[in-house]
Structure formats: structure tokens, C-alpha cells
Scaffold this active site. Structure first.
Site, PDB file in Angstrom:
ATOM      1  N   GLY A   1       0.802  -1.231   0.000  1.00  0.00           N
ATOM      2  CA  GLY A   1       0.000   0.000   0.000  1.00  0.00           C
ATOM      3  C   GLY A   1       0.827   1.270   0.000  1.00  0.00           C
ATOM      4  O   GLY A   1       0.292   2.355   0.230  1.00  0.00           O
TER       5      GLY A   1
ATOM      6  N   GLY B   1      -1.993   7.172  -0.186  1.00  0.00           N
ATOM      7  CA  GLY B   1      -2.681   7.406   1.089  1.00  0.00           C
ATOM      8  C   GLY B   1      -1.878   7.070   2.332  1.00  0.00           C
ATOM      9  O   GLY B   1      -0.751   7.559   2.546  1.00  0.00           O
TER      10      GLY B   1
ATOM     11  N   GLY C   1      -0.406   4.249   3.410  1.00  0.00           N
ATOM     12  CA  GLY C   1       0.859   3.527   3.234  1.00  0.00           C
ATOM     13  C   GLY C   1       1.959   4.433   2.699  1.00  0.00           C
ATOM     14  O   GLY C   1       3.122   4.322   3.102  1.00  0.00           O
TER      15      GLY C   1
ATOM     16  N   SER D   1      -9.348  -1.097  10.401  1.00  0.00           N
ATOM     17  CA  SER D   1     -10.278   0.033  10.281  1.00  0.00           C
ATOM     18  C   SER D   1     -11.351  -0.016  11.357  1.00  0.00           C
ATOM     19  O   SER D   1     -11.765  -1.103  11.777  1.00  0.00           O
ATOM     20  CB  SER D   1     -10.960  -0.027   8.917  1.00  0.00           C
ATOM     21  OG  SER D   1     -11.909   0.986   8.797  1.00  0.00           O
TER      22      SER D   1
ATOM     23  N   TYR E   1     -16.576  -4.805   3.405  1.00  0.00           N
ATOM     24  CA  TYR E   1     -15.380  -4.147   3.968  1.00  0.00           C
ATOM     25  C   TYR E   1     -15.271  -4.500   5.464  1.00  0.00           C
ATOM     26  O   TYR E   1     -14.203  -4.910   5.942  1.00  0.00           O
ATOM     27  CB  TYR E   1     -15.515  -2.637   3.762  1.00  0.00           C
ATOM     28  CG  TYR E   1     -14.330  -1.800   4.202  1.00  0.00           C
ATOM     29  CD1 TYR E   1     -13.169  -1.751   3.441  1.00  0.00           C
ATOM     30  CD2 TYR E   1     -14.384  -1.037   5.370  1.00  0.00           C
ATOM     31  CE1 TYR E   1     -12.086  -0.965   3.837  1.00  0.00           C
ATOM     32  CE2 TYR E   1     -13.312  -0.250   5.772  1.00  0.00           C
ATOM     33  CZ  TYR E   1     -12.162  -0.220   5.000  1.00  0.00           C
ATOM     34  OH  TYR E   1     -11.097   0.560   5.400  1.00  0.00           O
TER      35      TYR E   1
END
Ligand SMILES: NC(=O)c1ccc[n+]([C@@H]2O[C@H](COP(=O)([O-])OP(=O)(O)OC[C@H]3O[C@@H](n4cnc5c(N)ncnc54)[C@H](OP(=O)(O)O)[C@@H]3O)[C@@H](O)[C@H]2O)c1
Length: 320
Positions: A35, A39, A41, A163, A189
Site C-alpha cells: 500500500g 494514502g 501507506g 479500520s 469491507y
């Protein structure tokens, strides 16, 4: 006596608390991550490189990867390297891990930041629901493949970028691939992030006494590219309604540095952090019996010995 939020809502107050910072350096430490091209990462890679870490990242897009490598080297003066793999293709995860094992005698930090959010169900070539594959199966598999070297390199740290979205949905083990239910983007998700948290407790048990720690974190609600792959309606919502409330992803990079380097976390393992503050995940993500089952299933799904469709069919028949 002041009013205290219930555990389930503490993420609201935690996201407003001042975050902790680490000043520790990471010179000579090897950090493998996913990642890093965007963003959370990307900010993490820049922050850890600035602290002296040697960044080795896995990315799917060669052009983006090369740009990021140059940017890391320009900013930190340290060398960075990358391996190309699409996390939606588990055989490419295996290959990338193999090449990393060939080239690096040690790994001090492993950060799983890659993640996706789809509003429509899609399947990978092998037949996994894509969000479940990229957000859970790929990091699970990569951890499995690199674990012996991390134990050999101890003290070492594994960080899952998870998350608060795990709270959206539990895991329906009989329908991991969303074949029986109407697909919901936030549901899939939440389920994938729940699966990742459930397996974290199992890894933590396995790693007791090894000197390897494993923790998960919510990286804040920050501006990134997540969700940009979805349709125009969702992108409109993301850019014009949600975006004004999102923070600068630099905070996520700083938190990743704190979790990777802070002396305070030297032997702390099996915890969930909202950026740098420890938090209690949703009850469905703490179900240890379910965790043992999803760990076994994830092993079977990543081993590549049997067609995923047959495994999903068997699970839906026998798991209850
Ligand atoms: N942003 C937030 O507010 C927020 C909140 C909670 C949790 N998170 C979590 O934070 C993590 C990072 O997300 P982000 O917000 O930084 O999103 P982002 O900007 O979209 O970054 C996602 C990263 O994952 C990589 N990626 C996606 N699919 C991949 C695949 N099939 N193979 C290889 N790499 C792949 C992307 O590569 P490309 O550059 O090639 O697309 C990119 O580097 C995710 O796990 C996400 O769930 C974010």
C-alpha cells in the site's frame, strides 16, 4: 463524575485526542510494506524512511512504484526497493514473498496497508470476493510466508492497517464470498477487516515468546484514494460530502511510525489502536472460536491446493 462513552463509541473521542509521537530512529531496520503507493501507506513509507528505515514495498503498478521509490529516496536519502505483485492474485503474493526472502536476511517491520472498498461485488481470477482477498487473504498469506524470517529477526513488529469499519459488519463464515446475500460495500469491507482482526489474535498467540509483536490500527479518517474505483454516485459522495471531514494522511504516517518504532510498544502485542490510542474492537471481532475457524479457512484458501470455489462450497455446507 464525567460522562464516559461506551467502548463501542470510544473511537469518536479517541479520534479527537492528541496523538502520541515517537522520536525513535529506525536506522538499518528493514520494513516490508504494502500500500506504499497511496494514502496511508505512502505517508507511512515516507515517515519510516525519514526515520532511517530501509523500505521494501510490494505494489501492483510498476510506474507508480518507481515514482514512489524515487520520492522515498529523494526525501530520506535512504535506498528503497519494490517488488511487483497484485494482491488480488495470491500466486503473485507468494512470488513476491519468495523474492524478498531471497534478498533480505532480516525483516524488522511488516506493515500491511493495502486495502480496497468496492460498492459492487467483484471476483478475483481465482474466484475470491476481491475485498476479502485484498484486505484479508493477501496480508494473511504474506504474514504466513514471511513469519519465520520475522521470528529469526526478532525483535520485530507486524502492523495491520485495519479500520473502525470492522464495526460495520461481522463475518458470516457460511457466506464468505457473498454468494447468498445481497452484497453491501460497507458489509464486505467490515467483514474483511473483522477477519483480519480475528486472525490477529491467533497470530499473537502463536508468536508469544518469539519477540515478534502483531498489532492492528485504524489509520484515522483521512484523505486518500480509497473508494475512487467505485461509480460516479459514490465518488460524488466521497469528494463532495465526505472529503471535507477527512484529515491529512500525514497523521496516519506518524501513527505508523509510532507503532513501528516506539519503545512504549516494544513488547505490546495483540492490540487494536485508533491511530496511537489503544481501543477495544467490536465484540464480533473478539470471538476467539470464530477466529480459530477463519484462521484455518484462510490457510486453506491461500494454500493453493484446492479450488477456492470448492472450499467455499464446503464451508457453507459444514460450518454453522
Ligand atoms: N483512508 C481512510 O480514512 C481509512 C480509514 C480506515 C482504514 N483505512 C485503511 O487504510 C489502508 C490504506 O488505505 P488508503 O486509505 O490509504 O487507500 P488508498 O489511498 O486507496 O491506498 C490503497 C493502497 O492499496 C494498494 N492496493 C489496492 N489494491 C491492491 C492490489 N490488488 N494489489 C496491490 N496493492 C493494492 C493501492 O495501490 P494502487 O496505488 O496501485 O492503487 C494503494 O497503494 C486500507 O487498508 C484501508 O482499509 C483507510
Amino acid at each position: 463524575m464525567g460522562f464516559e462513552l461506551p467502548d463501542e463509541l470510544k473511537f469518536i473521542s479517541n479520534s479527537r485526542r492528541p496523538q502520541k509521537c515517537a522520536s525513535e530512529r529506525l536506522d538499518g531496520r528493514v520494513c516490508v510494506m504494502t500500500g506504499a503507493t497511496s494514502g496511508v501507506g505512502y505517508q507511512g513509507a515516507l515517515r519510516l524512511a525519514a526515520a532511517g528505515a530501509h523500505i521494501v514495498f510490494i505494489a501492483r503498478d510498476p510506474e507508480k512504484a518507481e515514482n514512489v521509490r524515487r520520492k522515498i529516496e529523494d526525501i530520506s536519502g535512504a535506498k528503497a526497493e519494490y517488488y511487483i505483485a497484485d494482491l488480488a492474485r495470491l500466486e503473485e503474493v507468494r512470488e513476491a514473498a519468495g523474492r524478498i526472502l531471497e534478498h533480505y536476511p532480516r525483516i524488522d517491520i511488516l506493515i500491511h496497508s493495502a486495502g480496497v472498498h468496492f460498492t459492487r461485488r467483484t471476483l478475483t481470477e481465482a474466484g475470491h470476493e476481491t475485498v476479502f482477498c485484498v484486505n484479508h487473504l493477501a496480508p494473511f498469506f504474506l504474514t504466513r510466508l514471511l513469519l519465520d524470517l520475522m521470528i529469526h529477526s526478532a525483535p520485530s513488529r507486524i502492523i495491520q492497517v485495519n479500520s473502525e469499519g470492522h464495526r460495520f459488519n461481522g463475518l458470516d463464515i457460511r457466506d464468505l464470498n457473498w454468494e447468498k446475500r445481497i452484497y453491501r460495500g460497507l458489509g464486505s469491507y467490515g467483514a474483511a477487516k473483522t477477519a483480519q482482526l480475528l486472525t490477529m489474535w491467533e497470530f499473537d498467540d502463536m508468536l508469544k515468546g518469539s519477540g515478534v509483536t502483531i498489532n492492528a490500527m485504524h489509520p484515522g479518517a483521512v484523505r486518500s484514494n480509497i473508494g475512487n474505483n467505485n461509480g460516479p454516485l459514490y465518488r460524488f459522495y466521497l469528494h463532495y460530502i465526505l472529503r471535507p471531514f477527512l484529515k491529512d494522511p500525514v497523521i496516519s504516517g506518524n501513527a505508523l511510525h509510532f507503532l513501528s518504532a516506539s519503545e512504549e510498544l516494544r513488547s505490546l502485542s495483540g492490540r487494536f489502536f485508533n491511530l496511537t490510542h489503544e481501543e477495544i474492537p467490536a465484540p464480533h471481532a473478539r470471538d476467539r472460536q470464530l477466529g480459530k475457524r477463519i484462521f484455518r479457512i484462510s490457510d486453506a484458501l491461500t494454500a493453493g491446493r484446492e479450488a477456492p470455489a470448492d472450499i467455499y462450497k464446503r464451508i457453507s455446507k459444514y460450518e454453522s
